[in-house]
Design an enzyme around this catalytic site. Structure first.
Site, short mmCIF file in Angstrom:
data_model
loop_
_atom_site.label_atom_id
_atom_site.label_comp_id
_atom_site.label_asym_id
_atom_site.label_seq_id
_atom_site.Cartn_x
_atom_site.Cartn_y
_atom_site.Cartn_z
N LYS A 210 -41.49 46.64 -26.33
CA LYS A 210 -42.06 47.40 -26.08
C LYS A 210 -43.36 46.36 -25.65
O LYS A 210 -43.79 46.87 -24.38
CB LYS A 210 -42.43 48.38 -26.94
CG LYS A 210 -42.98 48.19 -27.70
CD LYS A 210 -44.59 48.78 -27.80
CE LYS A 210 -45.09 48.20 -29.22
NZ LYS A 210 -47.26 48.23 -28.98
N THR B 28 -47.25 52.36 -24.10
CA THR B 28 -47.90 50.97 -24.47
C THR B 28 -47.94 50.68 -23.12
O THR B 28 -48.65 49.96 -22.31
CB THR B 28 -46.47 50.18 -25.71
OG1 THR B 28 -46.79 50.95 -26.76
CG2 THR B 28 -48.02 48.95 -25.23
#
Length: 321
Positions: free
Chosen positions: A181, A238
């Protein structure tokens, strides 16, 4: 304080370490927060998260705690191998860092297994900004261990009304999601910084889930894990949150700044920069197609420019979703 009160040691006084120390204190536990750097006497606010005052139940220490019931390892991924052999005692270790080790491609639990053989280990990961967890804003995360019973036990020790934890027995999937991620977030930032638009970012996040699931499956994890907190949840936060170090780095890259110049101005770690080449190398070794990760890695390395990165992703052969 009663001898029956659990003692939780947090190793690493960066922003996330401070946040987890605050979260652990809300369970009623006695908390030791280990700082690698000297701490002035009476200090209750640390440089990495100066807006937060540590609770009275958190003790700042500069000697690694020998007697703890649970130890949270919150150091940068690329320094984990240095710190891990020094961890005293036999308390279970919870890895709270994300990424792959450069050179070896090792995951956090791989390193702990090598350096602390036979010691119970798990990983904590999820969509969390440190400042919000530190302040007690609602948050959730996953703790994964090989044994679901172990994962449940750690969850019961660390959960509070402010910090909801879920147990998993897929530590590989959780670790792969946590590593990837950060790389995808850099790509999302580049897309927005370069003016490619929200559609491009949404497509990037969605296709990244497929890529990460492929790699997790190939390494012995479960693709379904990528739909959970440590996967989709962390990706959304994120890749869209202004407080994301990796996203903000990508944003500057997309606006034309060089990686070297960006890194000169930062004291915090954007793990995706080191993880990108390690993740791309791991995918290549396993024969797994991860075009987003490969493109971000090549862009960070200077092997391609923005126009080439765009061409690489948009002009791939048409396929079935």
């Amino acid at each position: 304080m009663s001898a029956n009160v659990p003692h939780i040691a947090v190793i690493g006084a960066g922003a996330w370490g401070i946040a987890l120390a605050c979260a652990a204190s809300r369970t009623g536990a006695r908390v030791s927060l280990w700082s690698r750097s000297p701490v002035p006497a009476g200090c209750r606010a640390l440089p990495r998260l100066p807006a937060v005052t540590l609770p009275d139940t958190v003790e700042l220490v500069t000697t690694l705690p020998e007697h703890a019931d649970l130890m949270l390892i919150v150091v940068p991924m690329q320094t984990l191998r240095e710190i891990a052999p020094r961890l005293p005692g036999n308390a279970p270790l919870i890895a709270c860092c994300k990424g792959l080790e450069l050179g070896t491609g090792a995951l956090p639990l791989d390193i702990l297994a090598e350096t602390q053989p036979g010691r119970p280990c798990a990983v904590l990961s999820g969509p969390n900004f440190a400042i919000e967890v530190a302040r007690g804003a609602p948050a959730a995360a996953t703790i994964a261990a090989e044994s679901l019973d172990d994962a449940h036990r750690y969850v019961s020790m660390l959960s509070s009304p402010h910090f909801r934890l879920y147990a998993s027995d897929d530590p590989i999937g959780v670790q792969i999601a946590g590593a990837a991620k950060n790389v995808v977030a850099i790509g999302a930032g580049i897309a927005i910084g370069a003016g490619l638009g929200e559609n491009a970012r949404a497509a990037l996040i969605t296709r990244a889930i497929v890529e990460i699931g492929r790699l997790a499956s190939a390494m012995g994890g479960r693709a379904a894990t990528i739909a959970g907190l440590s996967g989709l949840g962390d990706l959304i936060l994120t890749c869209t949150g202004a407080g994301s170090r990796n996203y903000s780095l990508g944003l500057e890259l997309g606006q034309g700044a060089t990686l070297a110049d960006i890194l000169k101005t930062r004291s915090t770690v954007a793990e995706g920069v080191a993880t990108a080449p390690a993740l791309a190398a791991t995918a290549t070794k396993l024969g797994i197609s991860m075009p987003i990760v490969e493109t971000v890695s090549a862009f960070l390395d200077g092997a391609i420019d923005l126009a080439q990165a765009r061409k690489s992703l948009l002009e791939r052969p048409i396929t079935v979703e």
